[in-house]
Enzyme design. Structure first.
Site, PDB file in Angstrom:
ATOM      1  N   ARG A 127       0.537  -0.883  -0.556  1.00 23.01           N
ATOM      2  CA  ARG A 127      -0.062  -0.304   0.543  1.00 23.01           C
ATOM      3  C   ARG A 127       1.200   1.116  -0.168  1.00 23.01           C
ATOM      4  O   ARG A 127       0.520   2.192  -1.012  1.00 23.01           O
ATOM      5  CB  ARG A 127      -0.491  -0.168   0.878  1.00 23.01           C
ATOM      6  CG  ARG A 127      -2.125  -1.043   1.128  1.00 23.01           C
ATOM      7  CD  ARG A 127      -2.815  -1.431   2.102  1.00 23.01           C
ATOM      8  NE  ARG A 127      -2.066  -1.195   3.614  1.00 23.01           N
ATOM      9  CZ  ARG A 127      -2.772  -1.210   4.227  1.00 23.01           C
ATOM     10  NH1 ARG A 127      -4.315  -0.945   4.753  1.00 23.01           N
ATOM     11  NH2 ARG A 127      -2.585  -1.271   5.848  1.00 23.01           N
TER      12      ARG A 127
ATOM     13  N   LYS B 204       1.871 -18.684   7.830  1.00 16.15           N
ATOM     14  CA  LYS B 204       0.562 -18.780   9.195  1.00 16.15           C
ATOM     15  C   LYS B 204       0.463 -17.100   9.441  1.00 16.15           C
ATOM     16  O   LYS B 204       1.500 -16.305   9.022  1.00 16.15           O
ATOM     17  CB  LYS B 204       1.607 -19.595  10.043  1.00 16.15           C
ATOM     18  CG  LYS B 204       2.499 -19.073  11.028  1.00 16.15           C
ATOM     19  CD  LYS B 204       3.359 -19.793  11.423  1.00 16.15           C
ATOM     20  CE  LYS B 204       2.531 -19.306  12.710  1.00 16.15           C
ATOM     21  NZ  LYS B 204       3.200 -18.011  13.564  1.00 16.15           N
TER      22      LYS B 204
ATOM     23  N   HIS C 134       8.201 -21.753   9.123  1.00 11.17           N
ATOM     24  CA  HIS C 134       9.463 -21.162   9.223  1.00 11.17           C
ATOM     25  C   HIS C 134      10.032 -22.775   9.906  1.00 11.17           C
ATOM     26  O   HIS C 134      11.548 -22.781   9.339  1.00 11.17           O
ATOM     27  CB  HIS C 134       9.398 -20.265   9.713  1.00 11.17           C
ATOM     28  CG  HIS C 134      10.048 -19.581  11.004  1.00 11.17           C
ATOM     29  ND1 HIS C 134       8.464 -19.356  10.875  1.00 11.17           N
ATOM     30  CD2 HIS C 134      10.756 -19.947  11.544  1.00 11.17           C
ATOM     31  CE1 HIS C 134       8.872 -19.498  13.241  1.00 11.17           C
ATOM     32  NE2 HIS C 134      10.403 -19.414  12.857  1.00 11.17           N
TER      33      HIS C 134
ATOM     34  N   LYS D  78      14.794 -25.112   9.524  1.00  8.98           N
ATOM     35  CA  LYS D  78      15.522 -24.912  10.411  1.00  8.98           C
ATOM     36  C   LYS D  78      16.141 -26.429  10.038  1.00  8.98           C
ATOM     37  O   LYS D  78      15.628 -27.501   9.090  1.00  8.98           O
ATOM     38  CB  LYS D  78      15.080 -24.580  11.321  1.00  8.98           C
ATOM     39  CG  LYS D  78      14.468 -23.620  11.318  1.00  8.98           C
ATOM     40  CD  LYS D  78      14.177 -23.489  13.687  1.00  8.98           C
ATOM     41  CE  LYS D  78      13.526 -22.004  13.867  1.00  8.98           C
ATOM     42  NZ  LYS D  78      13.736 -20.855  14.254  1.00  8.98           N
TER      43      LYS D  78
ATOM     44  N   GLU E 169      10.811 -18.255  24.930  1.00  7.40           N
ATOM     45  CA  GLU E 169      10.965 -17.247  24.155  1.00  7.40           C
ATOM     46  C   GLU E 169      11.739 -16.595  25.042  1.00  7.40           C
ATOM     47  O   GLU E 169      10.454 -16.742  26.011  1.00  7.40           O
ATOM     48  CB  GLU E 169      10.324 -16.859  23.557  1.00  7.40           C
ATOM     49  CG  GLU E 169       9.935 -17.947  22.028  1.00  7.40           C
ATOM     50  CD  GLU E 169       9.906 -17.109  20.872  1.00  7.40           C
ATOM     51  OE1 GLU E 169       9.545 -16.361  20.024  1.00  7.40           O
ATOM     52  OE2 GLU E 169       7.661 -17.490  21.194  1.00  7.40           O
TER      53      GLU E 169
ATOM     54  N   ASP F 208      -0.493 -19.519  17.931  1.00  4.94           N
ATOM     55  CA  ASP F 208       1.284 -19.155  17.165  1.00  4.94           C
ATOM     56  C   ASP F 208       1.430 -19.957  17.647  1.00  4.94           C
ATOM     57  O   ASP F 208       2.614 -20.457  16.114  1.00  4.94           O
ATOM     58  CB  ASP F 208       1.419 -17.911  17.945  1.00  4.94           C
ATOM     59  CG  ASP F 208       2.248 -16.999  17.788  1.00  4.94           C
ATOM     60  OD1 ASP F 208       2.477 -16.896  16.491  1.00  4.94           O
ATOM     61  OD2 ASP F 208       3.241 -16.899  18.035  1.00  4.94           O
TER      62      ASP F 208
ATOM     63  N   HIS G   9       3.945 -24.566  13.997  1.00  8.73           N
ATOM     64  CA  HIS G   9       5.756 -25.544  15.262  1.00  8.73           C
ATOM     65  C   HIS G   9       5.086 -26.232  15.246  1.00  8.73           C
ATOM     66  O   HIS G   9       6.669 -27.901  14.838  1.00  8.73           O
ATOM     67  CB  HIS G   9       6.382 -24.377  15.205  1.00  8.73           C
ATOM     68  CG  HIS G   9       6.590 -23.164  14.682  1.00  8.73           C
ATOM     69  ND1 HIS G   9       6.383 -22.860  13.354  1.00  8.73           N
ATOM     70  CD2 HIS G   9       6.308 -21.676  15.216  1.00  8.73           C
ATOM     71  CE1 HIS G   9       6.510 -21.616  13.576  1.00  8.73           C
ATOM     72  NE2 HIS G   9       6.240 -20.824  14.026  1.00  8.73           N
TER      73      HIS G   9
ATOM     74  N   LYS H 180       5.834 -17.099  25.810  1.00 11.19           N
ATOM     75  CA  LYS H 180       7.139 -15.878  25.883  1.00 11.19           C
ATOM     76  C   LYS H 180       7.485 -15.657  27.636  1.00 11.19           C
ATOM     77  O   LYS H 180       7.296 -15.914  28.426  1.00 11.19           O
ATOM     78  CB  LYS H 180       5.698 -14.941  25.467  1.00 11.19           C
ATOM     79  CG  LYS H 180       5.958 -15.498  23.987  1.00 11.19           C
ATOM     80  CD  LYS H 180       5.885 -14.284  23.184  1.00 11.19           C
ATOM     81  CE  LYS H 180       5.173 -14.776  21.615  1.00 11.19           C
ATOM     82  NZ  LYS H 180       6.400 -14.621  20.340  1.00 11.19           N
TER      83      LYS H 180
END
Ligand code: BG6
Length: 505
Positions: A58, A165, A195, A199, A233, A252, A257, A357
């Site tokens: 955009r 995703k 992703h 790896k 994380e 998520d 994953h 997290k």
């Protein structure tokens, strides 16, 4: 190092146009442009000479401005150092068009692509990378089709669509996205990115399993006590609250994953290394995954969110105080699950999954704990530690195996010693970034490292059982854990109830 057995070289990439929808966004800046630059490595570029990257978004900017901003991103996020002559050849590939949000935007995209193809003598091989918010996915696919930019596979050239995703918010919306894609495209034209599959250490799981006879013979209920998968994380929600607060850790990380990693760990030997054989074998793992019934969710699931706490030297705020998070949010930033793969090989073996997290540090880890030695000879007391295979997905890539050894000395004492392989010591040079491998595979049309439609559907079917079981808040209430800890005590209780403990890196 011994002889290297090459099974296949890097996929050769035919000339094509890579159109990034949402090229001014975060993913393009941090991952896609740096990965494409790294594929350009001087002299031996893995990109065909004619290949172009057309940014479509955009934001109003010229091609010149797009090149400048791409340079800044690559400077910051590239794995390889930026060399002037490499950059110069790469930047010539970059083009830009604004108008993603304009009524005639996709028509202009088509005109621009045709012009580029004519000017550069480029065949109409087109890849459309949808680096856009999930709610814009459906409309973009429809507009690509209306503009005649995608159609079912036929003829010598290709049009492919790459979707990121999250593919859906729940089972129903995932099915809806699947239906939209398949209205216009064959499965062979759709590439769903997870992703984690790009790896190195995740790719290595199949090699570990099937290029080594020792592990395969031990792999299953007869010898394995349990398996743990941790994706930890230290970062909080950062600037992504808008997305994350609607999503949460289950959607998520677990839905994609972690279930991918679980499938690769539990997979039966595929009949070949063909994409379809590998994908089918992975799907069979999900077919055997036991759904979580609502009445079991208290015993099999834990959900929680971080409260204020301390990470290293830093005081950090709690999830609900983060910018962009709804004050009455009920989103989980931590999940622990106990799941079972109900097939012959894995019958009765628990797989404990945990992700969160604001945990003490960033670490993705698999631990396969083998059964205790019989209570005779060295294990009369029952205290002999079990053998443990640990696969470090990141950051210190590698794996280790704990075995028992006699401690040198005049008495008889036994302790675990670690046989440890570190990628950084065993192999030369850093590993490619996941996106480098995945982008190359999209160009080459290789689906092996991409989730299939059926896998996405099955993974959502399982996750939906957890979501449904959480609907009644009293069953698995939302807990809290201090930032900087390994999660709520209920997550410890989940494994301790079985006489086990989490293996914290
Ligand atoms: C993404 C999630 O898919 O994976 C993020 O949306 C998460 O929330 C990220 O931080 C983790 O990826 P990696 O490669 O850093 O482990």
């Amino acid at each position: 190092m011994g002889a290297v057995l090459t099974i296949s070289e890097a996929n050769p990439a035919p000339p094509c146009s890579i159109v990034i929808l949402g090229a001014s966004g975060d993913l393009a800046r941090r991952k896609l442009l740096p990965a494409l630059y790294n594929l350009e490595v001087c002299g031996e570029s893995l990109l065909a000479p004619e290949t172009v990257v057309l940014g479509f978004a955009r934001t109003r900017m010229t091609t010149e401005e797009f090149r400048n901003s791409a340079r800044e991103s690559v400077n910051v996020f590239s794995r390889l150092e930026v060399r002037e002559e490499c950059w110069r050849s790469f930047e010539k590939r970059l083009e830009y068009l604004a108008g993603l949000d304009q009524p005639d935007g996709f028509k202009r995209l088509r005109e621009r692509l045709e012009e580029i193809e004519r000017g550069r003598n480029l065949p109409p091989n087109r890849i459309f990378y949808l680096s856009i918010p999930p709610d814009a996915m459906r409309a973009s696919v429809e507009r690509l089709a209306e503009a005649g930019l995608i159609s079912r596979a036929s003829g010598p050239n290709f049009s492919r669509v790459v979707v990121e995703k999250p593919i859906g918010h729940d089972l129903e919306s995932a099915l809806e996205i699947g239906r939209t894609l398949s209205r216009f495209l064959d499965e062979s034209q759709i590439f769903r990115i997870d992703h984690y599959l790009g790896k190195e250490t995740v790719q290595n799981l199949l090699v570990l399993r099937f290029a080594n006879t020792i592990f395969e013979r031990l792999w299953g209920a007869r010898n394995v006590d349990h398996v743990q998968i941790t994706v930890a994380e230290s970062e909080g929600v950062g600037t992504r609250a808008g997305y994350y607060d609607r999503s949460g850790a289950l959607r998520d990380i677990v839905q994609n994953h972690m279930l991918q990693v679980l499938a690769l760990l539990a997979i039966e030997p595929p009949v070949s290394l063909d994409a379809s054989a590998v994908r089918e074998a992975k799907l069979n793992v999900l077919r055997a995954l036991r759904p979580i019934a609502p009445e079991n969710s208290g015993a099999l699931t834990v959900r929680a969110r971080y409260a204020a706490g301390r990470l290293g030297e830093e005081n950090v705020r709690g999830y609900v105080e983060e910018k962009g998070v709804a004050r009455d949010s009920r989103t989980e930033t931590f999940v622990a699950l106990k799941v079972f793969v109900d097939n012959w090989r894995w019958s009765g073996v628990p797989f404990y999954l945990r992700t969160g997290k604001r945990l003490p540090h960033r670490e993705s880890l698999i631990a396969v704990q083998f059964k205790d030695a019989p209570r005779i000879l060295f294990n009369r007391s029952g205290n002999l530690p079990p053998n443990l295979l640990t696969v470090r997905i990141q950051p210190d890539e590698g794996f280790s195996f704990d075995v028992m050894a006699k401690r040198p000395g005049l008495g008889l004492a036994i302790s675990p010693v670690q046989m440890n392989l570190r990628y950084s010591g065993a192999f030369e040079g850093p590993s490619p970034d996941a996106y480098e491998r995945l982008l190359l595979d999209v160009m080459a049309g290789d689906h092996t490292l991409f989730p299939s439609d059926a896998f996405v559907e099955k993974s959502w079917e399982f996750v939906q059982t957890v979501l449904d079981s959480w609907r009644d808040d009293s069953r698995a209430p939302l807990r809290e854990y201090p930032a900087g800890s390994w999660g709520p005590k209920e997550a410890d209780a989940l494994v301790e109830a079985d006489g086990r403990r989490w293996i914290n890196p």
